[in-house]
Design an enzyme around this catalytic site. Structure first.
Site, PDB file in Angstrom:
ATOM      1  N   LEU A  28      38.040  58.883  41.738  1.00 24.72           N
ATOM      2  CA  LEU A  28      39.325  58.259  41.163  1.00 24.72           C
ATOM      3  C   LEU A  28      39.527  56.951  40.173  1.00 24.72           C
ATOM      4  CD1 LEU A  28      42.342  61.394  41.238  1.00 24.72           C
ATOM      5  CD2 LEU A  28      40.370  61.254  39.647  1.00 24.72           C
ATOM      6  N   GLY A  29      39.021  56.173  40.838  1.00 23.25           N
ATOM      7  CA  GLY A  29      38.310  54.686  40.473  1.00 23.25           C
ATOM      8  C   GLY A  29      39.121  54.073  41.130  1.00 23.25           C
TER       9      GLY A  29
ATOM     10  N   ASP B 141      34.590  52.366  34.591  1.00 22.67           N
ATOM     11  CA  ASP B 141      35.985  52.164  35.888  1.00 22.67           C
ATOM     12  C   ASP B 141      37.171  50.920  35.570  1.00 22.67           C
ATOM     13  OD1 ASP B 141      35.051  54.422  36.247  1.00 22.67           O
ATOM     14  OD2 ASP B 141      34.686  53.977  38.522  1.00 22.67           O
TER      15      ASP B 141
HETATM   16  N1  LIG Z   1      44.057  50.488  48.521  1.00 19.93           N
HETATM   17  C1  LIG Z   1      42.243  50.084  48.879  1.00 19.93           C
HETATM   18  N2  LIG Z   1      42.081  49.437  49.818  1.00 19.93           N
HETATM   19  C2  LIG Z   1      41.101  49.073  50.528  1.00 19.93           C
HETATM   20  N3  LIG Z   1      40.302  49.536  50.016  1.00 19.93           N
HETATM   21  C3  LIG Z   1      39.710  50.543  48.932  1.00 19.93           C
HETATM   22  C4  LIG Z   1      40.798  50.474  48.370  1.00 19.93           C
HETATM   23  N4  LIG Z   1      40.801  51.061  47.688  1.00 19.93           N
HETATM   24  C5  LIG Z   1      39.201  51.583  47.372  1.00 19.93           C
HETATM   25  N5  LIG Z   1      39.131  50.548  48.080  1.00 19.93           N
HETATM   26  C6  LIG Z   1      37.469  50.493  48.535  1.00 19.93           C
HETATM   27  O1  LIG Z   1      36.981  51.265  47.685  1.00 19.93           O
HETATM   28  C7  LIG Z   1      36.489  51.871  48.048  1.00 19.93           C
HETATM   29  C8  LIG Z   1      36.115  53.451  47.568  1.00 19.93           C
HETATM   30  O2  LIG Z   1      35.336  52.702  46.394  1.00 19.93           O
HETATM   31  P1  LIG Z   1      34.502  54.320  45.786  1.00 19.93           P
HETATM   32  O3  LIG Z   1      33.710  53.191  44.228  1.00 19.93           O
HETATM   33  O4  LIG Z   1      33.403  54.638  46.854  1.00 19.93           O
HETATM   34  O5  LIG Z   1      35.257  55.462  45.080  1.00 19.93           O
HETATM   35  P2  LIG Z   1      36.422  55.732  43.989  1.00 19.93           P
HETATM   36  O6  LIG Z   1      36.107  54.345  43.233  1.00 19.93           O
HETATM   37  O7  LIG Z   1      37.668  55.858  44.503  1.00 19.93           O
HETATM   38  O8  LIG Z   1      35.824  56.664  42.937  1.00 19.93           O
HETATM   39  P3  LIG Z   1      34.238  56.965  41.795  1.00 19.93           P
HETATM   40  O9  LIG Z   1      33.686  55.334  41.562  1.00 19.93           O
HETATM   41  O10 LIG Z   1      33.902  57.301  41.516  1.00 19.93           O
HETATM   42  O11 LIG Z   1      35.647  56.519  40.771  1.00 19.93           O
HETATM   43  C9  LIG Z   1      36.571  52.462  49.471  1.00 19.93           C
HETATM   44  O12 LIG Z   1      35.708  52.822  50.399  1.00 19.93           O
HETATM   45  C10 LIG Z   1      37.310  51.105  49.955  1.00 19.93           C
HETATM   46  O13 LIG Z   1      36.268  50.154  49.984  1.00 19.93           O
HETATM   47  C1  LIG Z   2      29.171  57.268  38.801  1.00 21.34           C
HETATM   48  C2  LIG Z   2      29.805  55.712  38.416  1.00 21.34           C
HETATM   49  O1  LIG Z   2      29.034  56.247  36.560  1.00 21.34           O
HETATM   50  C3  LIG Z   2      31.395  56.201  38.225  1.00 21.34           C
HETATM   51  C4  LIG Z   2      32.072  56.539  38.859  1.00 21.34           C
HETATM   52  O2  LIG Z   2      33.435  56.807  38.393  1.00 21.34           O
HETATM   53  C5  LIG Z   2      29.379  55.259  38.482  1.00 21.34           C
HETATM   54  C6  LIG Z   2      29.646  53.328  37.363  1.00 21.34           C
HETATM   55  O3  LIG Z   2      29.426  54.217  36.584  1.00 21.34           O
HETATM   56  O4  LIG Z   2      29.885  52.759  37.523  1.00 21.34           O
HETATM   57 MG   LIG Z   3      34.317  53.563  42.359  1.00 26.76          MG
END
Ligand SMILES: Nc1ncnc2c1ncn2[C@@H]1O[C@H](COP(=O)(O)OP(=O)(O)OP(=O)(O)O)[C@@H](O)[C@H]1O
Ligand SMILES: C[C@@](O)(CCO)CC(=O)[O-]
Ligand SMILES: [Mg+2]
Length: 387
Positions: A145-146, A207
């Site tokens: 969820l970003g 994102d």
């Molecule tokens: N509130 C927060 N506090 C500290 N670190 C964070 C926080 N939110 C995100 N992060 C950092 O971002 C990483 C998660 O990012 P990741 O891009 O893997 O997942 P996402 O952003 O939730 O999902 P997606 O990129 O698929 O939307 C965590 O492991 C951490 O390092």
């Molecule tokens: C998987 C991806 O396409 C979306 C992650 O929320 C990575 C990106 O676009 O940076």
């Molecule tokens: Mg991310």
């Protein structure tokens, strides 16, 4: 004085991963936020240079770097008012060394990417001066969820405001969230993108852009188109609670693309067509050129097709397949959102679907150990408040 900035998470309706390879994608802000606050502190009178502190409230963890240690590792960085300079390999190596001073619990080692992005943003924008950052979030972290983008956007917004680089009014004394002007948002977005690069490796920028600007957007090769949507789509989100890491999943898709360049180019091309079609349906519906039920049938079919192509890219997961099978029993269509490999799944909620069906499907999903929640789609982006 304390500055607070909040930035929303997002859902990707269609186009994740392919967007990294130049296809269009469609994303929307959701009403779950990450909030970062910054308070600048004064250097001590007894020659103590003070420290930079990061308090991650939800994890109950506080990290601290003495300013003298930061200066030794990074040099006399003085902070930067304009557009960002990407983090160099030497700077990244110095930041990695600074991480070794911290005691990050083994079970939370994934936080180190976020901490590195924080240190880069803080020292690049404010220099090595003492200050305190506090972060709280409504978002599940690392679940699609970003959360990483909301972290980088809210932190960049708070830091640039504290530096006086981007501006909101002096404040009326009443705590209220304010919006930035377009140029300031552009600048925050550029900084947040550099932070995302530290966390994601090779982000497309979708994102951080949707978290900064909000609303529903089409995004292709760094270009953003705002999609007007009069009847916002309704989505149920299921968090499978299976942990995953966007950087590794994005790298895995790129490796598959280099093993099978022609086949994967066709997959990315198909996703591009799906995203283009979905964005024109959203826009036609906004102009009343298409009935809401017909719009929803088409959106559902396009999401289903996109899910099949995400399976081709190798980013589905048995937990995601369980959600798909469960919702299909109730004639509801689902697809993974974000990087996949676990994390969150979207289920389109048709306007005419009965509440009782939704309750039943959510109960069945939760019996598998998943967590379900509804979100408002297409709301505001970055907002700031001077406390
Ligand atoms: N509130 C927060 N506090 C500290 N670190 C964070 C926080 N939110 C995100 N992060 C950092 O971002 C990483 C998660 O990012 P990741 O891009 O893997 O997942 P996402 O952003 O939730 O999902 P997606 O990129 O698929 O939307 C965590 O492991 C951490 O390092
Ligand atoms: C998987 C991806 O396409 C979306 C992650 O929320 C990575 C990106 O676009 O940076
Ligand atoms: Mg991310």
């Amino acid at each position: 004085m304390e500055v607070r900035a909040r930035a929303p998470g997002k859902i990707i309706l269609v186009g994740e991963h392919a967007v990294v390879h130049g296809s269009a994608a469609v994303a929307a802000a959701i009403d779950l936020y990450t909030t970062s606050s910054i308070s600048l502190l004064h250097e001590g009178e007894d020659g103590d240079a003070g420290a930079v502190e990061l308090d991650l409230r939800d994890s109950d963890l506080v990290f601290s770097w003495p300013c003298s240690r930061l200066r030794r590792a990074l040099g006399e960085v003085s902070g930067k008012a304009g557009a960002p300079t990407p983090c160099s390999p030497d700077e990244l190596a110095a930041i990695a060394k600074l991480m070794e001073d911290q005691e990050i619990p083994e079970a939370k080692i994934w936080l180190s990417a976020g901490l590195s992005a924080f240190l880069y943003l803080y020292t690049s924008i404010l220099g090595c001066r003492p200050g305190k950052a506090v972060v709280t979030s409504d978002l599940p972290i690392g679940a699609g969820l970003g959360s990483s983008a909301a972290f980088c956007v809210s932190m960049s917004g708070a830091l640039l405001t504290a530096a006086g680089t981007v501006g909101i009014g002096g404040g009326s004394g009443v705590e209220e969230w304010e919006l930035f002007g377009k140029d300031d948002l552009e600048l925050v977005n550029q900084w947040a993108f550099q932070g995302e690069k530290i966390i994601h490796g090779k982000p497309s920028g979708i994102d951080n852009s949707v978290s900064t600007f909000g609303s529903m957007i089409k995004f292709k090769k760094g270009e953003l188109t705002n999609l007007k949507s009069r009847n916002p789509v309704k989505m149920l989100i299921t968090d499978t609670r299976v942990g995953r890491n966007t950087k590794a999943l994005v790298a895995g898709v790129s490796e598959r693309a280099s093993r099978h360049p022609d086949a994967m180019a066709s997959v990315f091309h198909a996703v591009n067509s799906i995203s283009e079609e979905l964005s024109s349906i959203v826009e036609l519906a906004a102009e009343d050129e298409i009935a809401i039920t017909s719009k929803e049938d088409k959106l559902a079919e396009l999401m289903e097709m996109n899910q099949g192509l995400l399976q081709c890219m190798g980013v589905s997961h048995s937990s995601i397949e369980t959600v798909l099978r469960t919702t299909l029993k109730y004639s509801l269509v689902s697809k993974l959102t974000g990087a996949g490999g676990g994390g969150c799944v979207l289920t389109l909620i048709p306007t005419l679907s009965a509440n009782i069906v939704l309750e039943k499907v959510a109960t069945e999903l939760e019996s598998h150990g998943f967590r379900c929640f509804k979100v408002e789609v297409g709301g505001r982006g970055l907002q700031v408040c001077r406390g």
